[in-house]
Design a protein around this motif. Structure first.
Motif, PDB file in Angstrom:
ATOM      1  N   HIS A  98     -26.011  -9.946  15.645  1.00  0.00           N
ATOM      2  CA  HIS A  98     -26.631  -8.492  15.613  1.00  0.00           C
ATOM      3  C   HIS A  98     -27.920  -8.366  16.418  1.00  0.00           C
ATOM      4  O   HIS A  98     -28.449  -7.686  16.818  1.00  0.00           O
ATOM      5  CB  HIS A  98     -27.455  -7.936  14.076  1.00  0.00           C
ATOM      6  N   CYS A  99     -28.135  -9.880  17.126  1.00  0.00           N
ATOM      7  CA  CYS A  99     -29.053  -9.874  18.138  1.00  0.00           C
ATOM      8  C   CYS A  99     -30.669  -9.442  17.713  1.00  0.00           C
ATOM      9  O   CYS A  99     -30.969  -8.490  18.426  1.00  0.00           O
ATOM     10  CB  CYS A  99     -28.700  -9.308  19.604  1.00  0.00           C
ATOM     11  N   PRO A 100     -31.338 -10.330  16.878  1.00  0.00           N
ATOM     12  CA  PRO A 100     -32.621  -9.872  16.668  1.00  0.00           C
ATOM     13  C   PRO A 100     -33.342 -10.191  17.799  1.00  0.00           C
ATOM     14  O   PRO A 100     -33.219 -10.794  18.614  1.00  0.00           O
ATOM     15  CB  PRO A 100     -32.883 -10.805  15.487  1.00  0.00           C
ATOM     16  N   ALA A 101     -34.857  -9.746  18.010  1.00  0.00           N
ATOM     17  CA  ALA A 101     -35.627 -10.118  18.899  1.00  0.00           C
ATOM     18  C   ALA A 101     -35.941 -11.523  18.928  1.00  0.00           C
ATOM     19  O   ALA A 101     -35.744 -11.879  17.576  1.00  0.00           O
ATOM     20  CB  ALA A 101     -37.005  -9.350  18.784  1.00  0.00           C
ATOM     21  N   ARG A 102     -36.107 -12.087  19.980  1.00  0.00           N
ATOM     22  CA  ARG A 102     -36.428 -13.565  20.090  1.00  0.00           C
ATOM     23  C   ARG A 102     -37.221 -14.154  21.131  1.00  0.00           C
ATOM     24  O   ARG A 102     -37.303 -13.562  22.193  1.00  0.00           O
ATOM     25  CB  ARG A 102     -34.837 -14.218  20.162  1.00  0.00           C
ATOM     26  N   SER A 103     -37.888 -15.160  20.763  1.00  0.00           N
ATOM     27  CA  SER A 103     -38.611 -15.899  21.750  1.00  0.00           C
ATOM     28  C   SER A 103     -37.787 -17.479  21.768  1.00  0.00           C
ATOM     29  O   SER A 103     -37.472 -17.931  20.499  1.00  0.00           O
ATOM     30  CB  SER A 103     -39.916 -15.969  21.506  1.00  0.00           C
ATOM     31  N   CYS A 104     -37.569 -18.023  22.806  1.00  0.00           N
ATOM     32  CA  CYS A 104     -37.031 -19.409  22.720  1.00  0.00           C
ATOM     33  C   CYS A 104     -37.838 -20.105  24.042  1.00  0.00           C
ATOM     34  O   CYS A 104     -37.882 -19.805  25.051  1.00  0.00           O
ATOM     35  CB  CYS A 104     -35.651 -19.330  23.155  1.00  0.00           C
ATOM     36  N   VAL A 105     -38.510 -21.175  23.449  1.00  0.00           N
ATOM     37  CA  VAL A 105     -39.240 -22.093  24.663  1.00  0.00           C
ATOM     38  C   VAL A 105     -39.132 -23.396  24.146  1.00  0.00           C
ATOM     39  O   VAL A 105     -38.599 -24.026  23.214  1.00  0.00           O
ATOM     40  CB  VAL A 105     -41.043 -21.753  24.155  1.00  0.00           C
ATOM     41  N   ALA A 106     -39.236 -24.254  25.352  1.00  0.00           N
ATOM     42  CA  ALA A 106     -39.390 -25.749  25.145  1.00  0.00           C
ATOM     43  C   ALA A 106     -40.661 -26.176  24.875  1.00  0.00           C
ATOM     44  O   ALA A 106     -41.539 -25.600  25.325  1.00  0.00           O
ATOM     45  CB  ALA A 106     -38.818 -26.432  26.453  1.00  0.00           C
ATOM     46  N   VAL A 107     -40.746 -26.943  23.723  1.00  0.00           N
ATOM     47  CA  VAL A 107     -42.094 -27.768  23.577  1.00  0.00           C
ATOM     48  C   VAL A 107     -42.055 -29.189  23.763  1.00  0.00           C
ATOM     49  O   VAL A 107     -40.979 -29.824  23.805  1.00  0.00           O
ATOM     50  CB  VAL A 107     -42.244 -27.404  21.996  1.00  0.00           C
ATOM     51  N   ARG A 108     -43.087 -29.751  23.539  1.00  0.00           N
ATOM     52  CA  ARG A 108     -43.391 -31.226  24.213  1.00  0.00           C
ATOM     53  C   ARG A 108     -42.881 -32.067  22.883  1.00  0.00           C
ATOM     54  O   ARG A 108     -42.126 -33.032  23.029  1.00  0.00           O
ATOM     55  CB  ARG A 108     -44.842 -31.465  24.374  1.00  0.00           C
ATOM     56  N   GLU A 109     -43.008 -31.615  21.615  1.00  0.00           N
ATOM     57  CA  GLU A 109     -42.547 -32.257  20.462  1.00  0.00           C
ATOM     58  C   GLU A 109     -42.377 -31.454  19.162  1.00  0.00           C
ATOM     59  O   GLU A 109     -43.041 -30.692  19.217  1.00  0.00           O
ATOM     60  CB  GLU A 109     -43.687 -33.599  20.202  1.00  0.00           C
ATOM     61  N   ILE A 110     -41.240 -31.766  18.504  1.00  0.00           N
ATOM     62  CA  ILE A 110     -40.866 -31.179  17.123  1.00  0.00           C
ATOM     63  C   ILE A 110     -40.979 -32.209  16.209  1.00  0.00           C
ATOM     64  O   ILE A 110     -40.727 -33.151  16.409  1.00  0.00           O
ATOM     65  CB  ILE A 110     -39.437 -30.581  17.076  1.00  0.00           C
TER      66      ILE A 110
END
Length: 124
Positions: A98-110
Motif C-alpha cells: 500500500h506504499c506508506p510514506a518512507r525515508s530510507c538512508v544509509a547509516v554508518r553503523e546499525i
C-alpha cells in the motif's frame, strides 16, 4: 491512553525502550533488526534474508497491537550500505504493497552489525 506493546514473536528490546508504544490510535514501533526471536541470532548474512526477518518482526509487533501492515502510514529505513537498496526495496515492496510514506538512508553503523533496520508508525 499510552500502552506499551510487547510480543515474544519479535526480538526483545536490547536497551531501555519498548518494542512499540500505542498512543490512542497510533502505534510507534522501535526500529526492528533481523534478529530471529526464537534463536536470538541474526537471520542470515544477506540483505534479502535480513529484510525478510525484519518484515516478520514488524508484522509480529503489529499483530500484538491488533493492527496489520495496511495500518502502517510511515516507515524509516536504515541500510548499512546503499548498494543493498534495490534488493531491500524489492522485499520491502512485497510487504508494504500500500506504499506508506518512507525515508530510507544509509547509516554508518546499525546495532549488532546488521544490514538493515526499519521502524514504523501505524494508525488504526
Amino acid at each position: 491512553m499510552r500502552e506499551k506493546i510487547a510480543t515474544p514473536k519479535a526480538p526483545a528490546a536490547i536497551g531501555p525502550y519498548a518494542q512499540a508504544v500505542r498512543l490512542n490510535d497510533f502505534l510507534f514501533a522501535s526500529g526492528q533488526i533481523p534478529v530471529d526471536p526464537e534463536t536470538g541470532e541474526i537471520a542470515g548474512d544477506t540483505i534479502e534474508s535480513q529484510t525478510r526477518q525484519v518484515m516478520k518482526n514488524i508484522q509480529a509487533i503489529l499483530e500484538a497491537a491488533d493492527m496489520t501492515v495496511s495500518d502502517v502510514v510511515k516507515t524509516t529505513c536504515f541500510l548499512a550500505d546503499m548498494s543493498d537498496f534495490a534488493a531491500f526495496n524489492q522485499i520491502y515492496g512485497e510487504t508494504f504493497t500500500h506504499c506508506p510514506a518512507r525515508s530510507c538512508v544509509a547509516v554508518r553503523e546499525i546495532p549488532k552489525g546488521v544490514l538493515c533496520e526499519v521502524e514504523i508508525l501505524a494508525h488504526k
